[in-house]
Design a protein around this motif. Structure first.
Motif, PDB file in Angstrom:
ATOM      1  N   UNK A  99       0.855  -1.181   0.000  1.00 52.01           N
ATOM      2  CA  UNK A  99       0.000   0.000   0.000  1.00 52.01           C
ATOM      3  C   UNK A  99       0.894   1.235   0.000  1.00 52.01           C
ATOM      4  N   UNK A 100       0.743   2.059  -1.047  1.00 50.99           N
ATOM      5  CA  UNK A 100       1.618   3.221  -1.209  1.00 50.99           C
ATOM      6  C   UNK A 100       0.971   4.473  -0.629  1.00 50.99           C
ATOM      7  N   UNK A 101       1.778   5.304  -0.023  1.00 52.51           N
ATOM      8  CA  UNK A 101       1.336   6.604   0.489  1.00 52.51           C
ATOM      9  C   UNK A 101       2.246   7.672  -0.093  1.00 52.51           C
ATOM     10  N   UNK A 104       7.483  10.967  -4.147  1.00 55.79           N
ATOM     11  CA  UNK A 104       8.114   9.856  -3.443  1.00 55.79           C
ATOM     12  C   UNK A 104       7.068   9.113  -2.633  1.00 55.79           C
ATOM     13  N   UNK A 105       7.180   7.814  -2.550  1.00 59.30           N
ATOM     14  CA  UNK A 105       6.205   7.024  -1.821  1.00 59.30           C
ATOM     15  C   UNK A 105       6.793   6.354  -0.589  1.00 59.30           C
ATOM     16  N   UNK A 106       5.918   6.053   0.356  1.00 56.02           N
ATOM     17  CA  UNK A 106       6.259   5.224   1.512  1.00 56.02           C
ATOM     18  C   UNK A 106       5.236   4.085   1.517  1.00 56.02           C
ATOM     19  N   UNK A 109       9.881   8.188   7.286  1.00 60.14           N
ATOM     20  CA  UNK A 109       9.970   7.851   5.871  1.00 60.14           C
ATOM     21  C   UNK A 109      10.027   9.078   4.971  1.00 60.14           C
ATOM     22  N   UNK A 110       9.262  10.104   5.351  1.00 63.42           N
ATOM     23  CA  UNK A 110       9.231  11.322   4.539  1.00 63.42           C
ATOM     24  C   UNK A 110      10.148  12.414   5.092  1.00 63.42           C
TER      25      UNK A 110
END
Length: 197
Positions: A23-25, A44-46, A67-68
């Motif tokens: 699941x991408x955020x 950019x994804x987490x 992550x971000x």
């Protein structure tokens, strides 16, 4: 030589999987966390596993901020779980609407019963607020004809998806829509089953 599938790690359990299985955020310009179920949003994804437990754990341990690399808005666990569930439901709803526009949906008790008996039905949707006796009648008929049965939306919502009044039952006829809805339901169940445990 075939190109390797990109791999990513879950922020919570650290398990590495194919990017498409997670699941991408992404972050909106105001740094609000946004679930990206289709892996199409820019930036950019987490990632987390497609499980409510991993999503909750990542949010509670503030892994999205790590992550971000900075403050992230809208990263509370309950809110994120609800957002993902809502988006999963909306994906299924959009496939029903598309199938209806393509003429692949039959609704109304008599017509649905007729399609289930004569064949050609791919999926049966039974409203969550249908009377138990009528629901069992349709579920029994679907089981007899080996047609998968789904209860996810109310009568209001089923009718709304077709642009009609209340609908207790509808059938998606055998078509490519059945496979697409089936895949989305599998994601929904996986996510939801984790939430129940």
């Amino acid at each position: 030589m075939p190109k390797a599938t990109p791999q990513r790690s879950c922020l919570a359990c650290r398990e590495t999987k194919d990017k498409g299985e997670l699941l991408r955020f992404v972050l909106a310009p105001d740094r609000t966390l946004v679930p990206d179920l289709q892996n199409k949003l820019p930036g950019r994804g987490a990632y987390t596993c497609l499980k409510a437990s991993c999503l909750r754990q990542a949010a509670q341990k503030k892994q999205f901020s790590r992550g971000f690399k900075g403050e992230v808005l809208g990263a509370d666990a309950d809110g994120l779980v609800q957002q993902v569930l809502h988006k999963l439901e909306e994906r299924i709803a959009s496939y029903i609407s598309l199938a209806n526009k393509a003429g692949k949906v039959v609704s109304g008790s008599d017509q649905v019963q007729d399609k289930l008996k004569k064949g050609g039905a791919g999926l049966l949707f039974v409203a969550t607020d249908i009377s138990p006796d009528i629901g069992e009648k349709f579920r029994g008929l679907a089981q007899l004809k080996q047609v998968p049965c789904i209860s996810l939306f109310t009568k209001d919502r089923l009718g709304e998806l077709l642009g009609k009044e209340l609908r207790s039952v509808l059938v998606v006829m055998e078509s490519g829509f059945v496979g697409s809805i089936g895949l989305e339901m599998e994601k929904y169940r996986n996510f939801f089953e984790e939430e129940r445990e």
